[in-house]
Design a protein around this motif. Structure first.
Motif, short mmCIF file in Angstrom:
data_model
loop_
_atom_site.label_atom_id
_atom_site.label_comp_id
_atom_site.label_asym_id
_atom_site.label_seq_id
_atom_site.Cartn_x
_atom_site.Cartn_y
_atom_site.Cartn_z
N VAL A 1 53.32 77.30 61.95
CA VAL A 1 51.97 77.66 61.58
C VAL A 1 51.32 76.41 60.97
CG1 VAL A 1 52.70 78.50 59.31
CG2 VAL A 1 50.52 79.23 60.23
N VAL A 2 50.04 76.20 61.25
CA VAL A 2 49.32 75.06 60.69
C VAL A 2 48.37 75.55 59.61
CG1 VAL A 2 47.76 73.15 61.18
CG2 VAL A 2 49.49 73.80 62.87
N LEU A 3 48.43 74.93 58.45
CA LEU A 3 47.57 75.30 57.33
C LEU A 3 46.49 74.25 57.15
CD1 LEU A 3 49.95 77.23 56.82
CD2 LEU A 3 49.67 76.79 54.37
N GLY A 4 45.30 74.72 56.78
CA GLY A 4 44.22 73.81 56.41
C GLY A 4 44.19 73.68 54.90
N LEU A 5 44.41 72.48 54.39
CA LEU A 5 44.49 72.25 52.96
C LEU A 5 43.35 71.37 52.49
CD1 LEU A 5 48.32 71.41 52.83
CD2 LEU A 5 47.25 73.66 52.54
N ALA A 6 42.85 71.61 51.29
CA ALA A 6 41.80 70.80 50.70
C ALA A 6 42.16 70.49 49.26
CB ALA A 6 40.46 71.52 50.77
N GLN A 7 42.51 69.23 49.00
CA GLN A 7 42.89 68.82 47.66
C GLN A 7 42.47 67.38 47.42
OE1 GLN A 7 47.16 69.68 47.78
NE2 GLN A 7 46.86 71.37 46.34
N GLY A 8 41.94 67.12 46.23
CA GLY A 8 41.58 65.76 45.86
C GLY A 8 40.58 65.10 46.80
N GLY A 9 39.61 65.88 47.29
CA GLY A 9 38.60 65.31 48.19
C GLY A 9 39.14 64.94 49.55
N GLN A 10 40.23 65.59 49.96
CA GLN A 10 40.83 65.28 51.26
C GLN A 10 41.20 66.55 52.00
OE1 GLN A 10 43.65 61.78 52.29
NE2 GLN A 10 45.00 63.45 51.72
N VAL B 1 52.73 66.41 58.57
CA VAL B 1 51.29 66.34 58.34
C VAL B 1 50.64 65.89 59.64
CG1 VAL B 1 49.43 65.18 57.10
CG2 VAL B 1 51.50 65.89 55.88
N LEU B 2 49.78 66.70 60.20
CA LEU B 2 49.21 66.45 61.52
C LEU B 2 47.93 65.63 61.48
CD1 LEU B 2 49.64 70.07 62.94
CD2 LEU B 2 51.24 68.15 63.10
N TRP B 3 47.17 65.74 60.37
CA TRP B 3 45.84 65.13 60.36
C TRP B 3 45.34 65.07 58.93
CZ3 TRP B 3 41.03 67.50 59.16
CH2 TRP B 3 39.89 66.82 59.62
N LYS B 4 44.66 63.98 58.58
CA LYS B 4 44.06 63.83 57.25
C LYS B 4 42.70 63.16 57.38
CE LYS B 4 47.99 63.41 54.06
NZ LYS B 4 48.64 62.51 53.06
N ARG B 5 41.81 63.51 56.47
CA ARG B 5 40.55 62.77 56.38
C ARG B 5 39.87 63.11 55.05
NH1 ARG B 5 36.68 62.94 60.60
NH2 ARG B 5 35.42 61.79 59.12
N LYS B 6 39.07 62.18 54.55
CA LYS B 6 38.35 62.39 53.30
C LYS B 6 37.17 63.31 53.55
CE LYS B 6 39.60 58.00 51.11
NZ LYS B 6 39.09 56.74 50.50
N THR C 1 43.35 76.22 74.28
CA THR C 1 44.70 75.76 74.61
C THR C 1 45.66 75.95 73.44
OG1 THR C 1 44.40 73.48 73.84
CG2 THR C 1 43.68 73.98 76.09
N GLY C 2 45.11 76.08 72.23
CA GLY C 2 45.93 76.16 71.03
C GLY C 2 46.35 74.81 70.51
N ASP C 3 45.94 73.73 71.19
CA ASP C 3 46.38 72.38 70.82
C ASP C 3 45.45 71.67 69.86
OD1 ASP C 3 48.55 72.67 72.47
OD2 ASP C 3 47.67 71.59 74.16
N HIS C 4 44.19 72.10 69.76
CA HIS C 4 43.19 71.37 68.99
C HIS C 4 42.56 72.31 67.96
CE1 HIS C 4 43.63 68.35 72.11
NE2 HIS C 4 43.41 69.30 73.01
N LEU C 5 42.46 71.82 66.71
CA LEU C 5 41.99 72.65 65.61
C LEU C 5 40.63 72.19 65.09
CD1 LEU C 5 45.39 73.00 63.74
CD2 LEU C 5 44.23 74.75 65.07
N LEU C 6 39.87 73.16 64.64
CA LEU C 6 38.53 72.92 64.10
C LEU C 6 38.48 73.47 62.68
CD1 LEU C 6 35.49 72.11 64.73
CD2 LEU C 6 35.16 74.53 65.28
N ILE C 7 38.18 72.61 61.71
CA ILE C 7 38.05 73.02 60.32
C ILE C 7 36.58 73.26 59.99
CG2 ILE C 7 38.28 72.28 57.91
CD1 ILE C 7 40.72 70.71 58.65
N SER C 8 36.30 74.41 59.38
CA SER C 8 34.97 74.70 58.86
C SER C 8 35.04 74.65 57.34
CB SER C 8 34.49 76.09 59.30
OG SER C 8 34.48 76.21 60.70
N THR C 9 34.09 73.97 56.71
CA THR C 9 34.08 73.89 55.25
C THR C 9 32.87 74.62 54.69
OG1 THR C 9 32.94 71.75 55.35
CG2 THR C 9 35.34 71.71 55.20
N GLN C 10 32.97 75.00 53.42
CA GLN C 10 31.94 75.82 52.81
C GLN C 10 30.62 75.08 52.60
OE1 GLN C 10 33.76 77.47 49.28
NE2 GLN C 10 34.81 79.07 50.42
#
Length: 356
Positions: free
Chosen positions: A281-290, A306-311, A325-334
């Motif tokens: 399972v892949v989790l979307g994490l948000a900590q320390g501005g990242q 860890v699959l991907w990081k960005r500020k 495909t299940g291979d690519h993830l999209l993060i939505s932020t508040q």
């Protein structure tokens, strides 16, 4: 899936005029205009001749084309009055928005394995009560052309569930393209999970007797995964659980039929997507501005790669969606930003929901 069973009841010009929304068009008009206007915009804001890119793409093996990251995001605009298609590379909309049916509002959108999208639709305001009908959620299937323009939007006439959407409602389509999972809420913030067949209309229901949130739906075969976030806090903290439900064998009734696998770590914000193989399972994490995408091994939930990081200063993760495909993830932020995996951020403050 047999597309012939999807009744092609396209939006009419009369319904569009009555809706009163400027800049929003019915599906038939949107598809035609998008071919002219959308194609021109794409040409003006891209590098080189789009025909060259299409020839290059056509020369690639079909398997490579299917596994490539999506170029377009489909979103529900505003309070649900329209659907829009947004180009991931430019951040601009493709063609014109497509209006919701008269007296209805789009609510949630999810991608299906065949590259189409399923959209949840609710009656607008008190429309159902005014006609003496019980509220129910219906579904439509959206298909895009190769240029990202809307090709068709047809109702799934057999798929409907009782209830109405809520801010916490969620939607996911199973790999078979037929099973649609949707979450509604009863009084007291008690979630109800329905799985309905687009082909037959048959559905099963699991409900919780305790208040909480069921979100981040994802599928692996007939197993539906979700994050359970109870209203009650322990030691001042919300203890979120990653749970699974075998929809083919579990008897309808109590949502406790689902299995708790592990507790989510702090910073996950309740966003987790199970891989198609059901092993991670892949989790979307948000900590320390990242923002971080991290894999966890199932069933114990052991931290992995860890699959991907960005500020992303101030960006709290609100949703995590996989493409068809299940291979690519999209993060939505508040804060109203979309972060496609491996691409630049896409503005989305005007969108109620989005996927790719």
């Amino acid at each position: 899936m047999d597309h012939k069973q999807e009744d092609p009841d396209r939006l009419s010009m009369v319904a569009w005029i009555r809706s009163g929304w400027k800049g929003v068009v019915p599906i038939g008009v949107a598809a035609a205009v998008a071919l002219v206007i959308g194609g021109g915009v794409d040409f003006a804001h891209s590098y080189g001749d789009p025909r060259d890119r299409e020839e290059e793409r056509s020369a690639k093996p079909a398997a490579d084309q299917d596994r490539a990251a999506p170029r377009y995001v489909v979103g529900v605009r505003g309070s649900g009055e329209a659907l829009v298609v947004r180009d991931v590379r430019t951040g601009r909309d493709v063609g014109l928005p497509v209006a919701a049916p008269k007296d209805k509002r789009f609510q949630r959108v999810a991608s299906a394995d065949d590259g189409s999208f399923v959209v949840a639709v609710d009656p607008q305001g008190g429309a159902a009560r005014a006609t003496g009908q019980a509220a129910r959620v219906t579904f439509q299937r959206l298909r895009l052309g190769k240029d990202g323009g809307v090709e068709e939007l047809v109702p799934l006439t057999r798929a409907a569930i009782p209830g109405a959407s809520a801010p916490w409602s969620d939607l996911a389509v199973a790999p078979d393209g037929d099973s649609i999972a949707y979450v509604t809420y009863r009084p007291g913030a008690r979630p109800r999970l329905d799985v309905v067949s687009a082909r037959t209309g048959q559905h099963k229901t699991w409900a919780s007797k305790t208040p909480g949130r069921v979100g981040s739906l994802s599928w692996s075969g007939s197993t539906l995964a979700f994050v359970w976030s109870p209203t009650r806090k322990v030691g001042g903290k919300a203890v979120r659980q990653f749970r699974t439900l075998d929809t083919s064998t579990a008897a309808p009734g109590n949502l406790q039929a689902s299995k708790a696998l592990f507790k989510l770590p702090e910073g996950s914000a309740g966003t987790a997507v199970m891989n198609r193989d059901g092993r991670t399972v892949v989790l979307g994490l948000a900590q320390g501005g990242q923002l971080t995408l991290q894999a966890y091994a199932l069933p114990a939930g052991r931290p992995g790669k860890v699959l991907w990081k960005r500020k992303a200063a101030g960006g709290t993760v609100s949703r995590l969606d996989a493409d068809h495909t299940g291979d690519h993830l999209l993060i939505s932020t508040q804060d109203g930003t979309l972060y496609p995996e491996g691409a630049d951020p896409v503005p989305a403050k005007d969108l109620l929901d989005a996927t790719w």
